[in-house]
Motif scaffolding. Structure first.
Motif, mmCIF file in Angstrom:
data_model
loop_
_atom_site.group_PDB
_atom_site.id
_atom_site.type_symbol
_atom_site.label_atom_id
_atom_site.label_comp_id
_atom_site.label_asym_id
_atom_site.label_seq_id
_atom_site.Cartn_x
_atom_site.Cartn_y
_atom_site.Cartn_z
ATOM 1 N N PHE A 1 -6.256 -1.830 10.811
ATOM 2 C CA PHE A 1 -6.597 -0.677 9.985
ATOM 3 C C PHE A 1 -6.058 -0.834 8.572
ATOM 4 C CE2 PHE A 1 -6.922 1.183 14.258
ATOM 5 C CZ PHE A 1 -8.246 1.580 14.193
ATOM 6 N N VAL A 2 -4.883 -1.427 8.460
ATOM 7 C CA VAL A 2 -4.344 -1.699 7.128
ATOM 8 C C VAL A 2 -5.231 -2.723 6.428
ATOM 9 C CG1 VAL A 2 -2.380 -2.643 5.851
ATOM 10 C CG2 VAL A 2 -1.987 -1.069 7.753
ATOM 11 N N TYR A 3 -5.653 -3.736 7.167
ATOM 12 C CA TYR A 3 -6.530 -4.749 6.577
ATOM 13 C C TYR A 3 -7.861 -4.142 6.147
ATOM 14 C CZ TYR A 3 -3.234 -8.091 8.641
ATOM 15 O OH TYR A 3 -2.116 -8.784 8.986
ATOM 16 N N ASN A 4 -8.364 -3.181 6.928
ATOM 17 C CA ASN A 4 -9.620 -2.518 6.566
ATOM 18 C C ASN A 4 -9.474 -1.676 5.303
ATOM 19 O OD1 ASN A 4 -10.924 -3.624 8.779
ATOM 20 N ND2 ASN A 4 -10.582 -1.840 10.064
ATOM 21 N N LYS A 5 -8.268 -1.233 5.027
ATOM 22 C CA LYS A 5 -7.999 -0.408 3.836
ATOM 23 C C LYS A 5 -7.398 -1.240 2.706
ATOM 24 C CE LYS A 5 -9.104 3.163 6.265
ATOM 25 N NZ LYS A 5 -10.429 3.700 6.161
ATOM 26 N N PHE A 6 -7.495 -2.540 2.809
ATOM 27 C CA PHE A 6 -6.854 -3.450 1.859
ATOM 28 C C PHE A 6 -7.213 -3.115 0.413
ATOM 29 C CE2 PHE A 6 -6.730 -7.539 -0.464
ATOM 30 C CZ PHE A 6 -5.400 -7.853 -0.294
ATOM 31 N N CYS A 7 -8.490 -2.951 0.136
ATOM 32 C CA CYS A 7 -8.919 -2.665 -1.245
ATOM 33 C C CYS A 7 -8.364 -1.328 -1.733
ATOM 34 C CB CYS A 7 -10.440 -2.673 -1.344
ATOM 35 S SG CYS A 7 -11.145 -4.307 -1.142
ATOM 36 N N GLY A 8 -8.384 -0.328 -0.875
ATOM 37 C CA GLY A 8 -7.841 0.973 -1.249
ATOM 38 C C GLY A 8 -6.349 0.915 -1.523
ATOM 39 N N ILE A 9 -5.646 0.139 -0.711
ATOM 40 C CA ILE A 9 -4.201 -0.016 -0.913
ATOM 41 C C ILE A 9 -3.934 -0.737 -2.228
ATOM 42 C CG2 ILE A 9 -2.130 -1.166 -0.032
ATOM 43 C CD1 ILE A 9 -3.188 -0.537 2.813
ATOM 44 N N LEU A 10 -4.681 -1.804 -2.488
ATOM 45 C CA LEU A 10 -4.514 -2.524 -3.756
ATOM 46 C C LEU A 10 -4.775 -1.606 -4.944
ATOM 47 C CD1 LEU A 10 -6.126 -6.053 -3.259
ATOM 48 C CD2 LEU A 10 -3.734 -5.415 -3.167
ATOM 49 N N LEU A 11 -5.827 -0.829 -4.854
ATOM 50 C CA LEU A 11 -6.169 0.085 -5.942
ATOM 51 C C LEU A 11 -5.065 1.124 -6.150
ATOM 52 C CD1 LEU A 11 -8.192 1.138 -8.039
ATOM 53 C CD2 LEU A 11 -9.211 2.507 -6.210
ATOM 54 N N ALA A 12 -4.585 1.712 -5.069
ATOM 55 C CA ALA A 12 -3.550 2.747 -5.179
ATOM 56 C C ALA A 12 -2.263 2.184 -5.774
ATOM 57 C CB ALA A 12 -3.279 3.361 -3.805
ATOM 58 N N VAL A 13 -1.835 1.018 -5.307
ATOM 59 C CA VAL A 13 -0.602 0.425 -5.833
ATOM 60 C C VAL A 13 -0.801 0.015 -7.295
ATOM 61 C CG1 VAL A 13 1.069 -1.455 -5.589
ATOM 62 C CG2 VAL A 13 0.211 -0.296 -3.555
ATOM 63 N N SER A 14 -1.976 -0.497 -7.621
ATOM 64 C CA SER A 14 -2.259 -0.867 -9.015
ATOM 65 C C SER A 14 -2.215 0.349 -9.933
ATOM 66 C CB SER A 14 -3.632 -1.532 -9.123
ATOM 67 O OG SER A 14 -3.656 -2.726 -8.395
ATOM 68 N N GLU A 15 -2.730 1.466 -9.458
ATOM 69 C CA GLU A 15 -2.688 2.693 -10.264
ATOM 70 C C GLU A 15 -1.245 3.153 -10.478
ATOM 71 O OE1 GLU A 15 -5.297 5.425 -8.264
ATOM 72 O OE2 GLU A 15 -7.086 4.481 -9.112
ATOM 73 N N VAL A 16 -0.425 3.028 -9.447
ATOM 74 C CA VAL A 16 0.986 3.389 -9.598
ATOM 75 C C VAL A 16 1.642 2.461 -10.618
ATOM 76 C CG1 VAL A 16 3.233 3.532 -8.451
ATOM 77 C CG2 VAL A 16 1.190 4.360 -7.278
ATOM 78 N N LEU A 17 1.357 1.177 -10.510
ATOM 79 C CA LEU A 17 1.919 0.222 -11.472
ATOM 80 C C LEU A 17 1.510 0.582 -12.898
ATOM 81 C CD1 LEU A 17 1.538 -3.143 -9.553
ATOM 82 C CD2 LEU A 17 3.679 -2.134 -10.366
ATOM 83 N N ASN A 18 0.263 0.963 -13.084
ATOM 84 C CA ASN A 18 -0.193 1.370 -14.418
ATOM 85 C C ASN A 18 0.563 2.601 -14.914
ATOM 86 O OD1 ASN A 18 -2.086 -0.683 -14.708
ATOM 87 N ND2 ASN A 18 -3.711 0.522 -13.769
ATOM 88 N N ASP A 19 0.871 3.506 -13.999
ATOM 89 C CA ASP A 19 1.557 4.740 -14.384
ATOM 90 C C ASP A 19 3.034 4.528 -14.713
ATOM 91 O OD1 ASP A 19 -0.762 6.191 -14.079
ATOM 92 O OD2 ASP A 19 -0.262 6.919 -12.069
ATOM 93 N N ILE A 20 3.687 3.601 -14.028
ATOM 94 C CA ILE A 20 5.137 3.466 -14.198
ATOM 95 C C ILE A 20 5.541 2.300 -15.090
ATOM 96 C CG2 ILE A 20 5.603 4.555 -11.976
ATOM 97 C CD1 ILE A 20 6.401 1.689 -10.983
ATOM 98 N N THR A 21 4.593 1.499 -15.517
ATOM 99 C CA THR A 21 4.925 0.338 -16.333
ATOM 100 C C THR A 21 4.879 0.713 -17.808
ATOM 101 O OG1 THR A 21 4.013 -1.140 -14.663
ATOM 102 C CG2 THR A 21 4.289 -2.048 -16.861
#
Length: 157
Positions: A60-80
C-alpha cells in the motif's frame, strides 16, 4: 514504526477490517489532508513520518509512492530557505551553534517555561533531523531493498 503498526492492528480489530485496508485508508486520508496543515513544525513531522513509511515494505505504501513523494517534496519546499551563502537549509533544524545558544545554562533564559521549551526542542525530531537528508536516506534504503529496476519503475510513474 512498531507503535504505528500496533495501532493499525488494534484499529483493524475494532472495526473488523484487515490491517492492510486500515493502513490504506489512513494513508489516503493523510495524503489528502496534508496540504491543509499550516504549521511548519507539524508539516515537517508529518513529512518525516511519511518518509519513514517508505521503508515499511508495504504494497500500500508502494501504491502511494507518488503521493508520498509529492507530499514530502511540498514539505521540503515549505521548510527550506536559502542562507547568506546561497545554500538551501532546513529552516526548522537547529544547527550546533543554535544548540549551544538553546542549551545555554547561564541563567539567561526568560522563564523556567522557556527553558523547558528549549530543552524539549533539543530532543524534538523536527529540530534535530534534516528532512532532506532523512528523505534521501529513506529513498536510498528503499532502492537497496526493492532493487534498482523496481525502484526505477516507481520513480517513472
Amino acid at each position: 514504526k512498531e507503535i504505528f503498526i500496533e495501532v493499525i492492528n488494534k484499529v483493524s480489530v475494532n472495526i473488523n477490517q484487515s490491517p492492510d485496508l486500515v493502513l490504506n485508508k489512513i494513508i489516503d486520508v493523510w495524503l489528502d489532508k496534508m496540504p491543509l496543515v499550516s504549521q511548519l513544525e507539524k508539516k515537517k513531522l508529518l513529512g518525516l513520518a511519511l518518509a519513514s513509511l517508505l521503508t515499511a515494505n508495504s504494497s500500500f505504501v508502494y501504491n502511494k509512492f507518488c503521493g508520498i513523494l509529492l507530499a514530502v517534496s511540498e514539505v521540503l519546499n515549505d521548510i527550506t530557505r536559502t542562507d547568506e551563502n546561497g545554500l538551501h537549509i532546513d529552516a526548522l533544524y537547529y544547527s550546533e551553534n543554535e544548540f549551544c545558544s538553546l542549551n545555554d545554562d547561564n541563567g539567561s533564559f526568560e522563564t523556567e517555561h522557556d527553558y523547558r521549551k528549549k530543552q524539549l526542542a533539543l530532543k524534538d525530531p523536527v529540530h534535530v533531523i534534516i528532512l532532506e537528508e532523512y528523505f534521501k536516506s529513506q529513498m536510498q534504503e528503499l532502492q537497496r531493498s526493492i532493487g534498482q529496476s523496481q525502484f526505477d519503475q516507481f520513480v517513472q510513474t
